[in-house]
Design a protein around this motif. Structure first.
Motif, mmCIF file in Angstrom:
data_model
loop_
_atom_site.group_PDB
_atom_site.id
_atom_site.type_symbol
_atom_site.label_atom_id
_atom_site.label_comp_id
_atom_site.label_asym_id
_atom_site.label_seq_id
_atom_site.Cartn_x
_atom_site.Cartn_y
_atom_site.Cartn_z
ATOM 1 N N ALA A 30 -112.011 -12.264 43.117
ATOM 2 C CA ALA A 30 -113.148 -12.066 42.215
ATOM 3 C C ALA A 30 -114.434 -11.858 42.998
ATOM 4 C CB ALA A 30 -113.278 -13.258 41.272
ATOM 5 N N ASP A 31 -114.625 -12.598 44.079
ATOM 6 C CA ASP A 31 -115.819 -12.426 44.913
ATOM 7 C C ASP A 31 -115.849 -11.044 45.553
ATOM 8 O OD1 ASP A 31 -116.798 -14.933 44.329
ATOM 9 O OD2 ASP A 31 -115.980 -15.865 46.164
ATOM 10 N N GLN A 32 -114.706 -10.585 46.070
ATOM 11 C CA GLN A 32 -114.640 -9.259 46.678
ATOM 12 C C GLN A 32 -114.928 -8.168 45.651
ATOM 13 O OE1 GLN A 32 -110.759 -9.206 48.474
ATOM 14 N NE2 GLN A 32 -111.468 -10.195 50.358
ATOM 15 N N ALA A 33 -114.392 -8.319 44.458
ATOM 16 C CA ALA A 33 -114.642 -7.337 43.403
ATOM 17 C C ALA A 33 -116.116 -7.322 43.031
ATOM 18 C CB ALA A 33 -113.784 -7.648 42.183
ATOM 19 N N SER A 34 -116.723 -8.478 42.963
ATOM 20 C CA SER A 34 -118.145 -8.562 42.633
ATOM 21 C C SER A 34 -119.003 -7.900 43.704
ATOM 22 C CB SER A 34 -118.536 -10.026 42.458
ATOM 23 O OG SER A 34 -119.894 -10.134 42.126
ATOM 24 N N LYS A 35 -118.664 -8.141 44.969
ATOM 25 C CA LYS A 35 -119.398 -7.508 46.066
ATOM 26 C C LYS A 35 -119.260 -5.990 46.014
ATOM 27 C CE LYS A 35 -119.088 -11.355 49.322
ATOM 28 N NZ LYS A 35 -118.445 -11.848 50.554
ATOM 29 N N ALA A 36 -118.041 -5.513 45.745
ATOM 30 C CA ALA A 36 -117.813 -4.065 45.670
ATOM 31 C C ALA A 36 -118.623 -3.463 44.523
ATOM 32 C CB ALA A 36 -116.327 -3.772 45.482
ATOM 33 N N TRP A 37 -118.643 -4.130 43.373
ATOM 34 C CA TRP A 37 -119.384 -3.620 42.224
ATOM 35 C C TRP A 37 -120.886 -3.608 42.504
ATOM 36 C CZ3 TRP A 37 -118.335 -0.710 38.319
ATOM 37 C CH2 TRP A 37 -119.232 -0.611 37.271
ATOM 38 N N GLY A 38 -121.355 -4.570 43.274
ATOM 39 C CA GLY A 38 -122.778 -4.643 43.588
ATOM 40 C C GLY A 38 -123.214 -3.699 44.701
ATOM 41 N N ASN A 39 -122.279 -3.046 45.352
ATOM 42 C CA ASN A 39 -122.591 -2.120 46.431
ATOM 43 C C ASN A 39 -123.478 -0.988 45.899
ATOM 44 O OD1 ASN A 39 -122.394 0.164 48.209
ATOM 45 N ND2 ASN A 39 -120.631 -0.807 49.172
ATOM 46 N N PRO A 40 -124.584 -0.674 46.600
ATOM 47 C CA PRO A 40 -125.492 0.375 46.127
ATOM 48 C C PRO A 40 -124.811 1.739 45.947
ATOM 49 C CG PRO A 40 -126.528 -0.877 47.883
ATOM 50 C CD PRO A 40 -125.115 -1.342 47.794
ATOM 51 N N LYS A 41 -123.866 2.084 46.812
ATOM 52 C CA LYS A 41 -123.184 3.379 46.672
ATOM 53 C C LYS A 41 -122.345 3.409 45.395
ATOM 54 C CE LYS A 41 -122.975 4.812 51.470
ATOM 55 N NZ LYS A 41 -122.131 5.268 52.584
ATOM 56 N N VAL A 42 -121.697 2.287 45.083
ATOM 57 C CA VAL A 42 -120.905 2.218 43.862
ATOM 58 C C VAL A 42 -121.823 2.350 42.646
ATOM 59 C CG1 VAL A 42 -119.454 0.711 42.441
ATOM 60 C CG2 VAL A 42 -119.048 0.867 44.905
ATOM 61 N N GLN A 43 -122.936 1.651 42.660
ATOM 62 C CA GLN A 43 -123.866 1.722 41.535
ATOM 63 C C GLN A 43 -124.476 3.114 41.395
ATOM 64 O OE1 GLN A 43 -124.351 -0.520 39.071
ATOM 65 N NE2 GLN A 43 -122.607 -1.469 40.097
ATOM 66 N N GLU A 44 -124.721 3.789 42.504
ATOM 67 C CA GLU A 44 -125.240 5.164 42.457
ATOM 68 C C GLU A 44 -124.221 6.076 41.773
ATOM 69 O OE1 GLU A 44 -126.192 8.669 45.651
ATOM 70 O OE2 GLU A 44 -126.726 6.620 46.214
ATOM 71 N N THR A 45 -122.959 5.901 42.146
ATOM 72 C CA THR A 45 -121.901 6.704 41.526
ATOM 73 C C THR A 45 -121.786 6.392 40.039
ATOM 74 O OG1 THR A 45 -120.696 6.714 43.619
ATOM 75 C CG2 THR A 45 -119.445 7.296 41.655
ATOM 76 N N VAL A 46 -121.911 5.131 39.667
ATOM 77 C CA VAL A 46 -121.860 4.741 38.260
ATOM 78 C C VAL A 46 -122.981 5.432 37.485
ATOM 79 C CG1 VAL A 46 -122.202 2.799 36.667
ATOM 80 C CG2 VAL A 46 -120.688 2.544 38.633
ATOM 81 N N GLU A 47 -124.170 5.454 38.039
ATOM 82 C CA GLU A 47 -125.303 6.101 37.373
ATOM 83 C C GLU A 47 -125.084 7.603 37.234
ATOM 84 O OE1 GLU A 47 -127.711 4.561 35.759
ATOM 85 O OE2 GLU A 47 -126.752 2.686 36.377
ATOM 86 N N GLN A 48 -124.486 8.228 38.247
ATOM 87 C CA GLN A 48 -124.196 9.665 38.164
ATOM 88 C C GLN A 48 -123.196 9.949 37.045
ATOM 89 O OE1 GLN A 48 -122.854 10.660 42.106
ATOM 90 N NE2 GLN A 48 -124.923 10.781 42.942
ATOM 91 N N VAL A 49 -122.189 9.102 36.941
ATOM 92 C CA VAL A 49 -121.192 9.273 35.885
ATOM 93 C C VAL A 49 -121.834 9.070 34.516
ATOM 94 C CG1 VAL A 49 -119.099 8.285 34.873
ATOM 95 C CG2 VAL A 49 -119.224 8.675 37.344
ATOM 96 N N LYS A 50 -122.700 8.072 34.396
ATOM 97 C CA LYS A 50 -123.393 7.837 33.128
ATOM 98 C C LYS A 50 -124.236 9.039 32.737
ATOM 99 C CE LYS A 50 -123.951 2.795 33.140
ATOM 100 N NZ LYS A 50 -124.948 1.716 33.229
ATOM 101 N N ALA A 51 -124.885 9.671 33.719
ATOM 102 C CA ALA A 51 -125.738 10.830 33.437
ATOM 103 C C ALA A 51 -124.910 12.027 32.976
ATOM 104 C CB ALA A 51 -126.540 11.195 34.674
ATOM 105 N N LYS A 52 -123.716 12.182 33.514
ATOM 106 C CA LYS A 52 -122.873 13.326 33.157
ATOM 107 C C LYS A 52 -122.055 13.089 31.892
ATOM 108 C CE LYS A 52 -122.613 16.143 37.028
ATOM 109 N NZ LYS A 52 -122.724 17.547 36.919
ATOM 110 N N ALA A 53 -121.884 11.851 31.478
ATOM 111 C CA ALA A 53 -121.010 11.523 30.353
ATOM 112 C C ALA A 53 -121.345 12.284 29.069
ATOM 113 C CB ALA A 53 -121.006 10.021 30.105
ATOM 114 N N PRO A 54 -122.600 12.364 28.638
ATOM 115 C CA PRO A 54 -122.877 13.100 27.395
ATOM 116 C C PRO A 54 -122.492 14.573 27.476
ATOM 117 C CG PRO A 54 -124.753 11.730 27.986
ATOM 118 C CD PRO A 54 -123.809 11.697 29.137
#
Length: 115
Positions: A30-54
């Protein structure tokens, strides 16, 4: 039968190993998953996907409508259901009171009526 046995053995081994690992291993994962989710590159990718979703959602919707129109164009015959509950197709109809009328001229034995 052999595949089922292998599946059961694998499931049993996973259960035993998982039970031995216990809460400590779960917390580590759970700690490793949390660290991975908090990684700035992962969050940047999440934001890109959110922007393209509509945009992608609209494309999927348009494609689904086009496919539905194609299928609708391929359907032959006449069918309709009105707001009052009446129904009609080439073999008969059903009125609002639930009375059915069937066109039986195309049914039954006969050389011209067989496929």
């Amino acid at each position: 039968m052999r595949n089922k046995l292998l599946l059961l053995v694998g499931a049993a081994a996973g259960y035993v190993l998982g039970a031995r690992a216990g809460r400590e291993r779960y917390d580590q994962i759970a700690d490793q998953a949390s660290k991975a989710w908090g990684n700035p590159k992962v969050q940047e990718t999440v934001e890109q996907v959110k922007a393209k979703a509509p945009e992608l959602g609209q494309k999927v919707s348009d494609q689904a409508k086009a496919t539905a129109d194609e299928v609708k164009a391929k359907v032959t015959g006449h069918e309709s259901t009105d707001a009052d509950g009446t129904y009609e197709n080439p073999t008969g109809s059903l009125d609002g009171d639930g009375e059915a009328t069937v066109d039986a001229t195309g049914f039954g034995p006969g050389g011209e009526k067989l496929p």
